[in-house]
Design an enzyme around this catalytic site. Sequence first.
Site, mmCIF file in Angstrom:
data_model
loop_
_atom_site.group_PDB
_atom_site.id
_atom_site.type_symbol
_atom_site.label_atom_id
_atom_site.label_comp_id
_atom_site.label_asym_id
_atom_site.label_seq_id
_atom_site.Cartn_x
_atom_site.Cartn_y
_atom_site.Cartn_z
ATOM 1 N N GLU A 43 0.835 -1.201 0.000
ATOM 2 C CA GLU A 43 0.000 0.000 0.000
ATOM 3 C C GLU A 43 0.872 1.254 0.000
ATOM 4 O OE1 GLU A 43 -2.603 2.436 3.258
ATOM 5 O OE2 GLU A 43 -2.445 0.268 3.491
ATOM 6 N N ASP A 47 0.865 3.832 -3.151
ATOM 7 C CA ASP A 47 0.494 5.236 -2.970
ATOM 8 C C ASP A 47 1.436 6.144 -3.756
ATOM 9 O OD1 ASP A 47 -0.908 7.483 -1.490
ATOM 10 O OD2 ASP A 47 1.129 7.767 -0.749
ATOM 11 N N ASP A 116 -7.305 1.359 0.480
ATOM 12 C CA ASP A 116 -5.969 0.846 0.830
ATOM 13 C C ASP A 116 -5.615 -0.371 -0.023
ATOM 14 O OD1 ASP A 116 -5.778 2.812 2.735
ATOM 15 O OD2 ASP A 116 -6.188 1.493 4.441
ATOM 16 N N GLU A 119 -4.540 0.641 -3.511
ATOM 17 C CA GLU A 119 -3.148 1.102 -3.506
ATOM 18 C C GLU A 119 -2.192 -0.082 -3.442
ATOM 19 O OE1 GLU A 119 -3.400 5.579 -1.605
ATOM 20 O OE2 GLU A 119 -2.955 3.899 -0.271
#
Length: 233
Positions: A43, A47, A116, A119
């Site tokens: 994650e 991102d 989440d 990502e």
Amino acid sequence: MSPHDELLKRLGVDIDAETLRLALTHRSFAYENGGIPTNERLEFLGDSVLGFSVTEHLYREYPDLSEGDLAKRRAAVVSTRALASIARRLGVGEFIYLGQGEKVTGGKNKSSILADTMEALIGATYISNGLEPARQFVVGLIEPLLADAAVLGAGTDWKTHIQELAASRQLGPIHYAVIGDGPDHARTYTATLLIGGTEYGTGTGNSKKEAEQQSAANAWKVLGTDSAASAQA
């Protein structure tokens, strides 16, 4: 077709089995299964890949936009709300490994968990395929959102905008009528925005705040039309 194959088909990418499973492993599942690795590192990576890919795409495709407008569009399409909407459209929630506690409280539909996980899947795509396929994957996910005015407003505080607009037009007091539906662990809220006793917009969400923001965004569309403005003149 295995569940993982089905998910990869929906995503339109290839991710090796081990990395994919990791990307789908929520910390609640890891905790209940002896502290196995979670998707949080993927994650974190995803991102950054998401932010870079969206920034580059906006820079190249919208040469006339100012830095401020580019930043607003980026914030909208990388928001939790936008990422969760992508995950829901693809049905990602059904593939996430969740602990029993999260399962019974509707974790597979929680915006934070869905965002989440998206990502993490972006991070997994990068690990399995490299930057260019990951960038193309991100662009494919966010391009439809860039054409959606409602999504582009996801980073906007619509309630504040409506408050200011209602005051400038002297439309009267603002009231949000909110009702909840469904069990406590999977409750959906519907908000209706009333200004001066007149209904201007409704919205739904997994929280009262989200529903109110959506109703304000929809009301803004109504109040922004020439007909609505003249009707209130």
